[in-house]
Design an enzyme around this catalytic site. Sequence first.
Site, PDB file in Angstrom:
ATOM      1  CD  GLN A 153      34.597  50.973  34.130  1.00 19.91           C
ATOM      2  OE1 GLN A 153      35.209  51.070  33.243  1.00 19.91           O
ATOM      3  NE2 GLN A 153      34.598  50.030  35.111  1.00 19.91           N
ATOM      4  CD  GLU A 160      42.596  41.301  48.859  1.00 18.71           C
ATOM      5  OE1 GLU A 160      41.515  41.494  49.313  1.00 18.71           O
ATOM      6  OE2 GLU A 160      43.449  40.516  48.749  1.00 18.71           O
ATOM      7  CG  HIS A 197      40.979  43.374  40.101  1.00 17.94           C
ATOM      8  ND1 HIS A 197      42.389  43.970  40.042  1.00 17.94           N
ATOM      9  CD2 HIS A 197      40.564  44.089  38.725  1.00 17.94           C
ATOM     10  CE1 HIS A 197      42.631  44.704  39.242  1.00 17.94           C
ATOM     11  NE2 HIS A 197      41.332  44.940  38.457  1.00 17.94           N
TER      12      HIS A 197
HETATM   13  O1  PAF Z   1      37.300  48.768  34.992  1.00 17.91           O
HETATM   14  C1  PAF Z   1      37.841  48.162  34.190  1.00 17.91           C
HETATM   15  O2  PAF Z   1      39.042  47.252  34.250  1.00 17.91           O
HETATM   16  C2  PAF Z   1      37.410  48.296  32.628  1.00 17.91           C
HETATM   17  O3  PAF Z   1      37.095  49.427  32.220  1.00 17.91           O
HETATM   18  C3  PAF Z   1      36.375  47.282  32.409  1.00 17.91           C
HETATM   19  C4  PAF Z   1      35.227  47.402  32.796  1.00 17.91           C
HETATM   20  C5  PAF Z   1      36.965  45.808  32.296  1.00 17.91           C
HETATM   21  C6  PAF Z   1      36.238  47.234  30.617  1.00 17.91           C
HETATM   22  O4  PAF Z   1      37.272  46.978  30.018  1.00 17.91           O
END
Ligand code: PAF
Length: 280
Positions: free
Chosen positions: A154, A36, A38
């Site tokens: 991130q 969910e 994503h």
């Molecule tokens: O968050 C993720 O799934 C990964 O770190 C990403 C941003 C797709 C980079 O590979």
Amino acid sequence: MIRTIPAVEEMQKTAATLKQDGKTIGLVPTMGYFHEGHLSLMRRSVEDNDVTIVTLFVNPTQFGQNEDLDAYPRDFERDKNMAEEAGVDYIFRPANDDMYPGGYKTYVKVEDWSSLLCGASRPVHFRGVTTICCKLFNICRPDRAYFGLKDAQQYLVLQKMVRDLNMNLELVPMPIVREGDGLAMSSRNVYLTRAERGAAVLLSRSLAEAKEKISGGETDAESIKRGIRDRLNSSEHVKIDYVEAVSTETLDPVSDVAAGTLIAVAAYLGKARLIDNIII
Ligand code: PAF
């Protein structure tokens, strides 16, 4: 109908045509095995943009030698159906040697920030993330790219890269999506045994308790972190990697929690390394 693009050159040509036609492009970079979390990024991108591209690439450069690159869960057909239902237009799914051909040498690294928090126990991780995202931005030419705040560091590291390198796109941070009991959704949750899954709820619970204390007037970072550690240590299944309170502006540790403080935790539960956070 969703279209899968398996090659860098074809993706570059498609993105160039979309830009020529004046379309706005939303990008959702992923490593697949959708949940969910994503889907919330995809739906938001579909709302905001003319065209949505989801990238699906398990990026080897962001995994350390003893990490779960080979074990990382994969199910392309399932992912494709889910993305199609969310209204996504393209899945870009390149091969490893198309992204990193023989003789590959160029990396993008946000200095200092890549070694803090998760970077302390995953020394190559953020260099891999910034490199692959820079490449994906160049190939897919998005106006906006969507990232979940479960991976708050991130998002902050990527935002720093975008600003420092004058990249012409907007990063859109999206709220953490949680299971009914509070566990932050993650593709890595499939690694948990039944007992570990029971204990995993302690990450979100310890942060919820911290939030309550802060709402009640507590500002002392040490005391808040101690409370989180104590709660996590109450289960034999949880091995703490870190509990930190840092500024979202500088990633420097804070002694007083205030607006803009990121309280982040990482812990090992068996084979899984899970992270969670709150931003005050
Ligand atoms: O968050 C993720 O799934 C990964 O770190 C990403 C941003 C797709 C980079 O590979």
